[in-house]
Design a protein around this motif. Structure first.
Motif, PDB file in Angstrom:
ATOM      1  N   LEU A  15       2.646   0.295  -2.438  1.00 30.72           N
ATOM      2  CA  LEU A  15       1.230   0.180  -2.796  1.00 30.72           C
ATOM      3  C   LEU A  15       1.067  -0.005  -4.299  1.00 30.72           C
ATOM      4  N   GLU A  16       1.827   0.794  -5.046  1.00 33.35           N
ATOM      5  CA  GLU A  16       1.824   0.737  -6.503  1.00 33.35           C
ATOM      6  C   GLU A  16       2.155  -0.684  -6.959  1.00 33.35           C
ATOM      7  N   PHE A  41      -8.418  -4.635  -4.030  1.00 28.80           N
ATOM      8  CA  PHE A  41      -8.013  -5.994  -3.730  1.00 28.80           C
ATOM      9  C   PHE A  41      -8.063  -6.152  -2.218  1.00 28.80           C
ATOM     10  N   TYR A  95       1.776  -6.691   3.669  1.00 30.17           N
ATOM     11  CA  TYR A  95       1.520  -6.660   2.225  1.00 30.17           C
ATOM     12  C   TYR A  95       2.272  -7.757   1.503  1.00 30.17           C
ATOM     13  N   ASN A 127      -1.367  -7.439  -8.217  1.00 32.17           N
ATOM     14  CA  ASN A 127      -2.721  -7.956  -8.053  1.00 32.17           C
ATOM     15  C   ASN A 127      -3.493  -7.948  -9.372  1.00 32.17           C
ATOM     16  N   MET A 128      -3.254  -6.905 -10.188  1.00 27.12           N
ATOM     17  CA  MET A 128      -3.904  -6.841 -11.499  1.00 27.12           C
ATOM     18  C   MET A 128      -3.455  -8.018 -12.362  1.00 27.12           C
ATOM     19  N   GLN A 152       0.172   8.195   4.408  1.00 25.35           N
ATOM     20  CA  GLN A 152      -0.060   6.760   4.298  1.00 25.35           C
ATOM     21  C   GLN A 152       0.984   6.003   5.113  1.00 25.35           C
ATOM     22  N   VAL A 153       0.509   4.991   5.842  1.00 22.80           N
ATOM     23  CA  VAL A 153       1.438   4.260   6.699  1.00 22.80           C
ATOM     24  C   VAL A 153       2.376   3.379   5.878  1.00 22.80           C
ATOM     25  N   VAL A 154       1.958   3.121   4.654  1.00 17.44           N
ATOM     26  CA  VAL A 154       2.778   2.271   3.794  1.00 17.44           C
ATOM     27  C   VAL A 154       3.310   3.122   2.643  1.00 17.44           C
ATOM     28  N   LEU A 169      -4.618   6.068  -4.392  1.00 16.08           N
ATOM     29  CA  LEU A 169      -4.222   4.673  -4.167  1.00 16.08           C
ATOM     30  C   LEU A 169      -3.826   4.555  -2.698  1.00 16.08           C
ATOM     31  N   ASN A 206       0.779 -11.215   2.181  1.00 14.14           N
ATOM     32  CA  ASN A 206      -0.452 -11.458   1.418  1.00 14.14           C
ATOM     33  C   ASN A 206      -0.167 -11.731  -0.043  1.00 14.14           C
ATOM     34  N   VAL A 229       2.067  -3.484  -5.213  1.00 13.55           N
ATOM     35  CA  VAL A 229       1.044  -4.437  -4.763  1.00 13.55           C
ATOM     36  C   VAL A 229      -0.148  -4.404  -5.715  1.00 13.55           C
ATOM     37  N   PHE A 230      -0.540  -3.202  -6.086  1.00 10.25           N
ATOM     38  CA  PHE A 230      -1.700  -3.053  -6.955  1.00 10.25           C
ATOM     39  C   PHE A 230      -1.449  -3.688  -8.323  1.00 10.25           C
ATOM     40  N   PRO A 272       4.131   4.721  -0.840  1.00  8.36           N
ATOM     41  CA  PRO A 272       3.347   4.667  -2.073  1.00  8.36           C
ATOM     42  C   PRO A 272       3.911   3.697  -3.126  1.00  8.36           C
TER      43      PRO A 272
END
Lengths: 250, 137
Positions: free
Chosen positions: A147-148, B62, A236, A154-155, A140-142, B31, A239, A150-151, A144
């Motif tokens: 990402l965690e 998202f 990220y 967002n939730m 993954q370019v980003v 993910l 945004n 960010v997710f 983990p």
């Protein structure tokens, strides 16, 4: 005068003769008779007579921009031959594009990376294709953990949006999200600072090149990859800051 | 640019939105993110350990309409397939099905990544939970 600083140092391969008077000309105007020249297919840095360095004196760039805008304005060349008018129109439009990209630190960096052959839009795709061929899990370019984060945020934002729709706000959730927003903004600042560090590294390589010293592909690649990584992470964060601000209504 | 009818359909009625217990042994979680646009996508599968068939799939994304439609379609497609069959799904299949324009191809890439990553997570769990053969003394 600033214009001379631009017109006086065209890239050697761009130097041609003026279409009107035959004298040697610089990028945008003839040095001798001042006529607008047909646009040369040069990158934005060259358009402003700049080396491909990332630290730019934006005040100077603006000054050159306004100066050139005035001189290239199609209205000023309205009575010139239609060909000249067409050229000044093309030059003006290119000038606007070049200025818009170079004055913005992020756009400038993205543009330079593109000139250096980095396909920012394609990196995810090519990594996937590689994973498919090798059967390995795609890197993954980003990272983990980002990402965690960010997710999760967002939730929470989604929950808060739903609550607002129902007309009820959970003060604890708002406070929590507000706290995270501050953290994100700090992170964003830190990323920009870090990016500027690599600007310096990049510019040092260009300086060495201009001084005709050897610069290896590996050295270029190292700085380039670092900048790509920072820009990816920044997307990220940017945004998230935008979405959080929207939900919190500030 | 306008979205195709299929994208709009998936966007308005996304299939299989939700989540499953990440710590469960028969659930694989992926993910993934698209740095180009800052989208993030979570895709989970529940796999039957005896048949290797994906019996349930959930997602939460998202991002833009195309990213949501791509992941929604991905969950529909993996359901009923074995993990090995699911690995043959390519992003271009999704692009064709949803008529995604070139600027949205990375959304389909994201969905393929999510499938692969969920399967890899599940496989890893199977290795670590495999009954260890007792060595004969």
């Amino acid at each position: 005068m600033t214009l001379t600083s631009i017109t006086a140092k065209p890239a050697p391969e761009e130097t041609q003769t003026c279409w009107s008077c035959g004298s040697m000309r610089a990028s945008h105007f003839c040095e001798a008779c001042g006529k607008v020249q047909p646009p040369a297919p040069v990158d934005y840095f060259t358009f402003f007579g700049l080396p491909r360095k990332l630290n730019i004196d934006v005040a100077l760039l603006d000054r050159d921009f306004y100066e050139l805008s005035r001189k290239l304005h199609p209205d000023l060349n309205a009575r010139a031959g239609s060909q000249e008018q067409e050229w000044s129109l093309q030059q003006s439009s290119r000038l606007n594009d070049a200025h818009r990209v170079l004055k913005d630190p992020i756009k400038r960096t993205e543009y330079l990376l593109k000139l250096e052959g980095v396909e920012l839009e394609e990196q995810s795709k090519s990594a996937t294709e590689q994973a498919r061929v090798t059967g390995q899990l795609k890197k993954q370019v980003v990272p983990p953990d980002l990402l965690e984060e960010v997710f999760e945020l967002n939730m929470q934002l989604e929950e808060l949006r739903a609550q607002k729709k129902m007309g009820e706000d959970d003060p604890a959730l708002i406070e929590e999200i507000g706290r995270q927003k501050l953290e994100l903004e700090e992170k964003h600042e830190a990323l920009l600072e870090e990016l500027k560090k690599y600007w310096k590294g990049w510019d040092a390589l260009i300086d060495r090149q201009l001084a005709r010293q050897a610069v290896s592909q590996e050295e270029r690649k190292q700085v380039r990859d670092k900048m790509v990584d920072l820009l990816n992470r920044r997307n990220y964060i940017r945004n998230l800051v935008r979405d959080v601000s929207e939900v919190l209504g500030d | 640019m306008s979205y195709s009818d299929k994208v709009i359909d998936h966007y308005n009625n996304p299939r299989n939105v939700g989540s499953m217990d990440k710590s469960s042994n028969d659930v694989g979680t992926g993910l993934v993110g698209a740095p180009e646009c800052g989208d993030v996508m979570k895709l989970q599968i529940r796999v039957n350990r005896d048949t290797n068939v994906i019996e349930e799939a959930k997602f939460k994304t998202f991002g833009c309409g195309s990213a949501i439609a791509s992941s929604s379609l991905a969950t529909e497609w993996v359901k009923g397939k074995t993990v090995d069959e699911a690995l043959t799904i390519k992003n271009m299949d999704i692009v064709k099905e949803l008529s995604l324009p070139p600027v949205k191809i990375h959304c389909s890439v994201l969905a393929e990544d999510a499938i692969r990553s969920a399967i890899a997570d599940w496989k890893k769990k199977q290795e670590t939970t495999k009954p260890v053969a007792v060595e004969a003394k």
